[in-house]
Write a protein that holds these residues in place. Structure first.
Motif, short mmCIF file in Angstrom:
data_model
loop_
_atom_site.label_atom_id
_atom_site.label_comp_id
_atom_site.label_asym_id
_atom_site.label_seq_id
_atom_site.Cartn_x
_atom_site.Cartn_y
_atom_site.Cartn_z
N LEU A 144 5.94 4.70 1.89
CA LEU A 144 5.61 6.10 2.10
C LEU A 144 6.20 6.99 1.01
O LEU A 144 7.33 6.81 0.57
CB LEU A 144 6.14 6.55 3.47
CG LEU A 144 5.63 7.86 4.04
CD1 LEU A 144 4.13 7.78 4.31
CD2 LEU A 144 6.38 8.20 5.32
N ALA A 169 2.77 -0.75 -5.55
CA ALA A 169 1.59 -0.48 -4.73
C ALA A 169 0.33 -0.99 -5.43
O ALA A 169 0.04 -0.63 -6.56
CB ALA A 169 1.46 1.02 -4.47
N ALA A 215 -2.20 3.91 10.10
CA ALA A 215 -2.25 3.12 8.87
C ALA A 215 -1.30 1.94 8.94
O ALA A 215 -1.62 0.82 8.52
CB ALA A 215 -1.90 4.01 7.68
N ARG A 216 -0.13 2.17 9.50
CA ARG A 216 0.86 1.09 9.57
C ARG A 216 0.39 -0.02 10.50
O ARG A 216 0.60 -1.21 10.21
CB ARG A 216 2.20 1.65 10.05
CG ARG A 216 3.31 0.62 10.06
CD ARG A 216 4.64 1.23 10.41
NE ARG A 216 5.69 0.23 10.37
CZ ARG A 216 6.98 0.49 10.63
NH1 ARG A 216 7.35 1.73 10.94
NH2 ARG A 216 7.88 -0.46 10.58
N VAL A 259 0.86 -1.19 0.00
CA VAL A 259 0.00 0.00 0.00
C VAL A 259 0.89 1.23 0.00
O VAL A 259 1.73 1.40 0.89
CB VAL A 259 -0.93 0.03 1.23
CG1 VAL A 259 -1.77 1.30 1.23
CG2 VAL A 259 -1.84 -1.20 1.23
N ALA A 311 -2.02 -2.15 8.65
CA ALA A 311 -1.33 -2.94 7.63
C ALA A 311 -0.58 -4.11 8.27
O ALA A 311 -0.65 -5.25 7.80
CB ALA A 311 -0.37 -2.05 6.85
N ASP A 312 0.14 -3.83 9.36
CA ASP A 312 0.91 -4.88 10.03
C ASP A 312 0.00 -6.00 10.53
O ASP A 312 0.40 -7.17 10.54
CB ASP A 312 1.68 -4.29 11.21
CG ASP A 312 2.85 -3.42 10.78
OD1 ASP A 312 3.21 -3.45 9.59
OD2 ASP A 312 3.39 -2.68 11.63
N ARG A 328 2.17 -4.36 3.50
CA ARG A 328 3.36 -3.52 3.66
C ARG A 328 3.04 -2.09 3.23
O ARG A 328 2.47 -1.87 2.16
CB ARG A 328 4.52 -4.06 2.82
CG ARG A 328 5.83 -3.27 3.00
CD ARG A 328 7.01 -4.05 2.45
NE ARG A 328 6.99 -4.13 1.01
CZ ARG A 328 7.65 -3.27 0.20
NH1 ARG A 328 8.34 -2.27 0.72
NH2 ARG A 328 7.61 -3.42 -1.10
N LEU A 329 3.42 -1.13 4.07
CA LEU A 329 3.18 0.28 3.79
C LEU A 329 4.44 0.90 3.24
O LEU A 329 5.53 0.75 3.79
CB LEU A 329 2.76 1.01 5.07
CG LEU A 329 2.32 2.47 4.93
CD1 LEU A 329 1.03 2.55 4.15
CD2 LEU A 329 2.14 3.11 6.31
N MET A 340 -6.75 2.70 6.19
CA MET A 340 -6.13 1.45 5.76
C MET A 340 -7.14 0.30 5.80
O MET A 340 -7.20 -0.53 4.88
CB MET A 340 -4.93 1.13 6.64
CG MET A 340 -4.25 -0.19 6.31
SD MET A 340 -3.51 -0.26 4.65
CE MET A 340 -2.02 0.71 4.95
N ILE A 377 0.14 8.22 9.99
CA ILE A 377 0.94 7.14 9.42
C ILE A 377 0.98 5.94 10.37
O ILE A 377 0.86 4.78 9.94
CB ILE A 377 2.37 7.63 9.11
CG1 ILE A 377 2.35 8.70 8.01
CG2 ILE A 377 3.28 6.47 8.71
CD1 ILE A 377 3.65 9.49 7.90
N MET A 396 1.41 5.20 0.48
CA MET A 396 0.77 6.28 1.25
C MET A 396 1.49 7.59 0.95
O MET A 396 2.70 7.72 1.16
CB MET A 396 0.83 5.97 2.75
CG MET A 396 0.08 6.99 3.61
SD MET A 396 0.01 6.46 5.34
CE MET A 396 -1.18 7.65 5.99
#
Length: 355
Positions: A107, A129, A94-95, A76, A98-99, A104-105, A317, A91, A78
Motif C-alpha cells: 500500500l 510491484a 483488493a486484499r 501488487v 490477492a490473498d 501480495r498487496l 484486483m 482496500i 495499491m
C-alpha cells in the motif's frame, strides 16, 4: 519510447519473476535493450538485494517466490488517497482477491496530495510491484490531465474509483469504479416516490466523488423534472455545519422537505444540529446521505447511497490478475458498478436496498 532507469529495472524484475532464472543476454533480448545496459541495471538491482547473479544469469533472491500465471507471488502496489472509512473497504476487497491466489498487496498513501502520487508509485515499483491499482488525487480543478505519466508506467495498471478520459494517454487504461451518478439518481428517484418535488443537495467540492455526485445531481434533477435548487456548499477543510444547518432549516420552512448530503460524516454531524433547531427527520426534512460508511450510526439512522466499495477493490484486483495471466492480450475494461440505496428511517420511507 525511451525507458527511464526505474522503468527498465521494474521490467527486468517483472521478467525474472515470470521466468525464474534468466541469462542476461536472453533478458536483454526479451526487453529489447542493449546487453550492456541490462548488465548495469542488473548490477544495481543485485546491490539492492532485489536480484542475485550467478554465471551470467540472474534470479530472484533465495526464498523469493516466483510469479505464477495465476498471480501467485505477484506483488501488487495499491495507491489510495487516504486510509480509513471509505477506502478501507476498497482496500479490503483488493486484499481478499490477492490473498485468494497468493499475491501480495503493498500500500501507498498520497494524502490527497497530487505531487505525492508519483512519489508513492515510484516507491511501489521499487518494492517490486509487478502491477498497480491506482486512485490518483484528482479533483474537479486538477483532473486526469495532470496524470499523463500514469499511461507510461511499465507494469499493468488499473484505475480504481477513477475514470480515464475518452481521449488522451490514459484512454487505454483499465478502470473499475462506482457509478456515482447512478447512485444519486437512485436517491432522488426514491425521494420523488415519497412525494418530494424539490431536493436540496449539500455537497463538498474537494474530491472526484464530490464532482461525480454534483454532476449526477444536475442530471437527475433534469431527468426527473424536479425544480432546481441551489447547491449548499460544504467547505472541504472545516465545513461550517452550523451555517449549513441554518440553511437547511430555512429550506424546510420554504417547503423544501428533502435533502441529499455528501458525505455521511457531515450528514451524521448535521442531524443533532437540525434537531436543536426544531427540525425533525424525517417529519420536517427527509435526509439521504452519500457513502454509507457511518450512516447507520446516526440518530435517526440515515438512508444512504452505498457505493460498492469492497466489490470495487475486489473487481479491480481480479481484473489486474486476469491481465497478468493474459500477458496484455485482454481488451481494455472500463467497469462501473452500481451503488445500492439503503433505506433507513431518516427519509421516511421503508423498504429493502434497491438499485
Amino acid at each position: 519510447m525511451t525507458l527511464t532507469p526505474e522503468q527498465r529495472r521494474t521490467r527486468i524484475l517483472e521478467v525474472v519473476r515470470a521466468q525464474g532464472t534468466v541469462r542476461v543476454v536472453d533478458l536483454a533480448a526479451e526487453i529489447g535493450l542493449a546487453a550492456v545496459t541490462v548488465r548495469r541495471d542488473v548490477a544495481a538491482l543485485a546491490e539492492e538485494g532485489a536480484l542475485r547473479r550467478s554465471h551470467g544469469a540472474v534470479a530472484l533472491p533465495q526464498g523469493a517466490p516466483a510469479v505464477g500465471p495465476d498471480g501467485r507471488g505477484l506483488v501488487v502496489g495499491m495507491l489510495v488517497p487516504t486510509v480509513g472509512l471509505y477506502f478501507d473497504e476498497v482496500i479490503a476487497g483488493a486484499r481478499a482477491a490477492a490473498d485468494q491466489v497468493g499475491a501480495r498487496l503493498v500500500l501507498g498513501v498520497s494524502a490527497y496530495r497530487a505531487a505525492d502520487d508519483r512519489v508513492q508509485v515510484a516507491q511501489l515499483l521499487r518494492s517490486g510491484a509487478g502491477g498497480l491499482l491506482l486512485t490518483p488525487s484528482w479533483t474537479p480543478e486538477r483532473g486526469p490531465e495532470t496524470g499523463d505519466w500514469i499511461g507510461e508506467l511499465p507494469v499493468p495498471t488499473v484505475l480504481v474509483e477513477r475514470r480515464p478520459p475518452a481521449a488522451g494517454p490514459l484512454a487505454r487504461l483499465d478502470s473499475v469504479g462506482s457509478d456515482h451518478r447512478a447512485g444519486v439518481l437512485a436517491a432522488l428517484r426514491h425521494l420523488v416516490s415519497l412525494g418530494h418535488d424539490r431536493v436540496l443537495l449539500a455537497a463538498r467540492t474537494d474530491s472526484w466523488t464530490a464532482h461525480e455526485v454534483r454532476a449526477g445531481y444536475a442530471e437527475a434533477v433534469r431527468a426527473l423534472g424536479l425544480a432546481p435548487v441551489p447547491v449548499v456548499e460544504l467547505d472541504h477543510v472545516t465545513p461550517d455545519l452550523d451555517a449549513v444547518a441554518s440553511t437547511l432549516v430555512e429550506a424546510a420552512a420554504s417547503g423544501i422537505r428533502a435533502a441529499l448530503v455528501h458525505n455521511d460524516q457531515d450528514a451524521l454531524r448535521l442531524a443533532p444540529l437540525l434537531r436543536s433547531r426544531g427540525v425533525r427527520m424525517p417529519e420536517d426534512l427527509a435526509v439521504v446521505s452519500y457513502d454509507d460508511v457511518v450512516a447507520a450510526l446516526a440518530d435517526p439512522p440515515l438512508t444512504a447511497v452505498a457505493p460498492p466499495k469492497y466489490a470495487v477493490g475486489r473487481a479491480a484486483m481480479e481484473l489486474l490478475l486476469r491481465h497478468h495471466a493474459a500477458r496484455g492480450a485482454l481488451p481494455v475494461h472500463h467497469v462501473q458498478l452500481l451503488p445500492d440505496l439503503v433505506v433507513r428511517p431518516s427519509c421516511g420511507g421503508t423498504g429493502t436496498p434497491c438499485r
